[in-house]
Design an enzyme around this catalytic site. Structure first.
Site, mmCIF file in Angstrom:
data_model
loop_
_atom_site.group_PDB
_atom_site.id
_atom_site.type_symbol
_atom_site.label_atom_id
_atom_site.label_comp_id
_atom_site.label_asym_id
_atom_site.label_seq_id
_atom_site.Cartn_x
_atom_site.Cartn_y
_atom_site.Cartn_z
ATOM 1 N N ASP A 173 -26.008 -43.613 -25.663
ATOM 2 C CA ASP A 173 -24.766 -43.288 -26.384
ATOM 3 C C ASP A 173 -23.990 -42.246 -25.585
ATOM 4 O O ASP A 173 -24.522 -41.629 -24.660
ATOM 5 C CB ASP A 173 -25.052 -42.794 -27.806
ATOM 6 C CG ASP A 173 -25.680 -41.412 -27.834
ATOM 7 O OD1 ASP A 173 -26.750 -41.241 -27.218
ATOM 8 O OD2 ASP A 173 -25.118 -40.495 -28.457
ATOM 9 N N HIS A 487 -30.999 -50.084 -23.645
ATOM 10 C CA HIS A 487 -29.997 -49.721 -24.648
ATOM 11 C C HIS A 487 -29.101 -48.675 -23.997
ATOM 12 O O HIS A 487 -29.366 -47.479 -24.044
ATOM 13 C CB HIS A 487 -30.684 -49.161 -25.897
ATOM 14 C CG HIS A 487 -29.741 -48.837 -27.008
ATOM 15 N ND1 HIS A 487 -29.323 -49.773 -27.935
ATOM 16 C CD2 HIS A 487 -29.111 -47.687 -27.347
ATOM 17 C CE1 HIS A 487 -28.500 -49.214 -28.785
ATOM 18 N NE2 HIS A 487 -28.339 -47.951 -28.455
ATOM 19 N N ASP A 516 -38.067 -55.314 -23.872
ATOM 20 C CA ASP A 516 -36.926 -55.067 -22.989
ATOM 21 C C ASP A 516 -35.688 -55.692 -23.628
ATOM 22 O O ASP A 516 -35.176 -56.701 -23.145
ATOM 23 C CB ASP A 516 -37.246 -55.667 -21.607
ATOM 24 C CG ASP A 516 -36.105 -55.451 -20.618
ATOM 25 O OD1 ASP A 516 -35.238 -54.591 -20.878
ATOM 26 O OD2 ASP A 516 -36.097 -56.141 -19.579
ATOM 27 N N GLU A 525 -34.060 -47.384 -24.967
ATOM 28 C CA GLU A 525 -32.899 -46.569 -24.612
ATOM 29 C C GLU A 525 -33.223 -45.750 -23.358
ATOM 30 O O GLU A 525 -34.372 -45.703 -22.899
ATOM 31 C CB GLU A 525 -32.517 -45.625 -25.779
ATOM 32 C CG GLU A 525 -31.186 -44.932 -25.531
ATOM 33 C CD GLU A 525 -30.481 -44.433 -26.794
ATOM 34 O OE1 GLU A 525 -30.977 -44.655 -27.909
ATOM 35 O OE2 GLU A 525 -29.412 -43.824 -26.628
HETATM 36 O O1 9MR Z 1 -35.306 -38.781 -28.271
HETATM 37 C C1 9MR Z 1 -35.062 -38.704 -29.659
HETATM 38 C C2 9MR Z 1 -36.325 -39.037 -30.397
HETATM 39 O O2 9MR Z 1 -37.314 -38.077 -30.118
HETATM 40 C C3 9MR Z 1 -36.051 -39.092 -31.886
HETATM 41 O O3 9MR Z 1 -37.208 -39.545 -32.542
HETATM 42 C C4 9MR Z 1 -34.876 -40.028 -32.163
HETATM 43 C C5 9MR Z 1 -34.504 -40.109 -33.639
HETATM 44 O O4 9MR Z 1 -33.990 -38.916 -34.085
HETATM 45 O O5 9MR Z 1 -33.741 -39.610 -31.444
HETATM 46 C C6 9MR Z 1 -33.925 -39.633 -30.058
HETATM 47 O O6 9MR Z 1 -32.791 -39.152 -29.433
HETATM 48 C C7 9MR Z 1 -31.650 -39.974 -29.439
HETATM 49 C C8 9MR Z 1 -30.517 -39.128 -29.994
HETATM 50 O O7 9MR Z 1 -30.751 -38.861 -31.351
HETATM 51 C C9 9MR Z 1 -29.150 -39.738 -29.772
HETATM 52 N N1 9MR Z 1 -28.948 -40.130 -28.408
HETATM 53 C C10 9MR Z 1 -29.989 -41.034 -27.929
HETATM 54 C C11 9MR Z 1 -31.339 -40.381 -28.003
HETATM 55 C C12 9MR Z 1 -32.428 -41.254 -27.394
HETATM 56 O O8 9MR Z 1 -32.773 -42.339 -28.169
#
Ligand code: 9MR
Ligand code: ZN
Length: 543
Positions: A173, A487, A516, A525
């Site tokens: 994102d 992602h 994947d 992601e």
């Molecule tokens: O890396 C983060 C993971 O530890 C959490 O469990 C998750 C849900 O809150 O969020 C991940 O971080 C994401 C972030 O909230 C938004 N940008 C993408 C991040 C990677 O997935």
């Protein structure tokens, strides 16, 4: 005609996809360093193996060990160990009755290209400027984006706009989050501290956005410049938790993402991380840009003093926001801030602050850490500090915990069939943790040199590049059968099949459930915190 087509299809597959026909010999597909361990994991019954050179000659043979059964992958595996073969060259592992590995090299500089690609990935992540990159003959491009960052609606000044441009996008994102910038920059500054000579061998080939700085620091400055903008401008020392839209955008290129993005309310964790980042920035930029170093340290003091007066945990409340939360207790962040302030300034009150907090945390070293748990960064900085005023007992406790922790990681990797130092723990972003454990191991090695620490760090790298259940690389563009559908909004929107290169994906939530697939953000992601860990892991093996 039909027969001809089938035959030529088989021929075609044989020539371009060795991975498909050699699925049972799992190893680090990037290759091996001559002087360190070299192992492969084989998932079919076998008893011996041969190392074949480019001419097809057997240059080394051995017996496999096994079988060993592991429940989480539900596999019996055998191991081939050819560590004692050290001659540089290009090889393949052939296992009679099973098949062969991909071609790989043994060479001193075998990880340099991947190290460069993983660091350049940060440049490609830049927000606020056009970005261009060439990789494997493909040109990747992104127009300058998010030039309206950001609006202050959520920090009381209704509707005002203030400069919050720059920095890196967080992940797949386009948001920008201080807590995640914290652990990422912390690990990257540590990479610079621990491996500066190795890092300086690598030309990152990035634009001249910070003249006079080595490439690596040039890239970090793109982010620290942005982090500085997250401090409230009125001088209180509070730091906005993030700068994002209220919700995630669709899969569009970043310059097409025109919705308003906001500076959010502060949190104490983001503020503490800001202090740590700015204290580190001041220290590492000092030799190249004293004015900038002073600016960073002045900003760090303002926020540090604010935290000393405001000791309660100020949680970030999402309110209208559906973007990443990064909500986290601030105890570990405050400890990290104190450690970096002390290391940069030598101020005795910061030392006292750190040592008190370290005692409250029982001098604990975390095996498994990420944005929600950054105390290791503070503990490591303190343990490795050359400053003299440390309390001897505190120092001893922390150092022995670092050693005990690294010994535990060596043991875990030793019993895991794919040498995974995180053992059987899987969760969102765990590939990042596997890479980050190399920090624990390298720090332990600085305190008490041991080949096992370095070889376990190498096991983590092996795991990421193919010595895993899937016999696949977890890093886009590199190694065997790498992720094709991360992602990642750019990769999904740019009309190029190959994803943007050099990025590690989060990984499975169990030993066998990684997919994947672009839509599976919790498995596939990319993110700056995992990427920083990958960079650290790789830089340790640059030659
Ligand atoms: O890396 C983060 C993971 O530890 C959490 O469990 C998750 C849900 O809150 O969020 C991940 O971080 C994401 C972030 O909230 C938004 N940008 C993408 C991040 C990677 O997935
Ligand atoms: Zn942007």
């Amino acid at each position: 005609m039909k027969k001809y087509l089938i035959l030529s299809a088989i021929f075609f597959l044989n020539t371009i996809t060795p991975a498909a026909q050699n699925g049972a010999v799992h190893l680090n597909s990037l290759g091996f360093l001559p002087q360190l361990k070299k192992t492969a994991t084989i998932t079919k019954v076998c008893s011996e193996f041969n190392l074949i050179d480019e001419t097809g000659k057997i240059v080394f043979s051995g017996k496999t060990t096994g079988p060993e059964y592991q429940k989480d992958v539900d596999q019996n595996v055998w191991h081939a160990d050819f560590s004692s073969f050290t001659k540089p060259g290009e090889y393949m592992l052939k296992v009679p009755g099973v098949g062969q590995s991909v071609r790989f090299k043994i060479a001193d500089d075998i990880f340099n290209f991947a190290a460069q690609a993983s660091m350049r990935a940060f440049y490609l992540w830049r927000c606020g400027m056009a970005v261009d990159g060439d990789f494997n003959g493909i040109h990747y491009h992104q127009n300058a984006c998010h030039l309206q960052d950001g609006f202050e609606n959520y920090i009381s000044k209704k509707g005002t706009q203030r400069d919050g441009t720059g920095g890196w996008h967080d992940a797949g994102d386009y948001g920008k989050y201080v807590v995640n910038a914290g652990v990422s920059l912390g690990v990257l500054f540590m990479a610079w501290d621990h491996f500066q000579a190795k890092i300086e061998k690598i030309n990152l080939n990035i634009p001249e956005t910070a003249p006079g700085l080595p490439d690596f620091l040039k890239e970090l400055k793109w982010e620290t410049d942005w982090v500085l903008k997250m401090q409230y401008p009125e001088g209180s020392g509070k730091v906005s938790h993030k700068l994002t839209r209220t919700n995630f955008s669709a899969f569009i290129m970043p310059d097409k993402d025109k919705e308003k993005r906001y500076f959010t309310e502060w949190s104490s964790a983001a503020t503490a991380d800001f202090v740590a980042i700015m204290a580190m920035a001041s220290r590492y930029f000092q030799p190249y840009d004293t004015e900038y170093a002073k600016k960073c340290l002045d900003a760090a003091w303002v926020s540090y003093r604010f935290l000393l007066k405001n000791t309660e945990h100020k949680r970030f409340e999402q309110g209208d926001f559906q973007t990443g939360g990064y909500q986290t207790n601030d105890v570990d962040d405050r400890l990290w801030a104190a450690a970096e302030m002390w290391e940069t300034t030598g101020d005795p009150s910061c030392l006292k602050d750190f040592e008190n907090r370290a005692a409250e945390m029982d001098f604990k070293i975390e095996e498994n850490w990420d944005w929600g748990s950054v105390s290791n960064l503070g503990m490591f900085t303190y343990a490795l500090s050359k400053r003299k005023e440390k309390n001897a007992d505190t120092e001893q406790s922390i150092k022995s915990n670092i050693i005990a922790n690294a010994d535990a990681l060596v043991k875990k990797a030793g019993v895991d069939v794919y040498s995974r130092p995180l053992g059987g723990r899987y969760y969102w972003g765990c590939n990042g943790t596997v890479a980050r454990q190399t920090v624990n191991l390298q720090v332990a090695n600085k305190i008490q040199q041991k080949k096992e620490y370095i070889e376990t760090a190498l096991s983590a790298v092996d795991h990421i590049f193919g010595n895993n259940f899937y016999n696949r690389s977890y890093v886009t563009g590199l190694g065997i059968d790498p992720p094709m559908h991360p992602h990642d909004r750019r990769s999904g929107a740019d009309n190029i099949d190959e994803p943007w290169p050099g990025y590690i994906v989060g990984g499975g939530h169990s030993a066998t459930d990684w997919v994947d697939k672009q839509e599976s953000y919790s498995h596939n992601e990319i993110a700056i915190n995992w990427q920083a860990a990958l960079v650290y892991a790789m830089m340790g093996f640059v030659n």
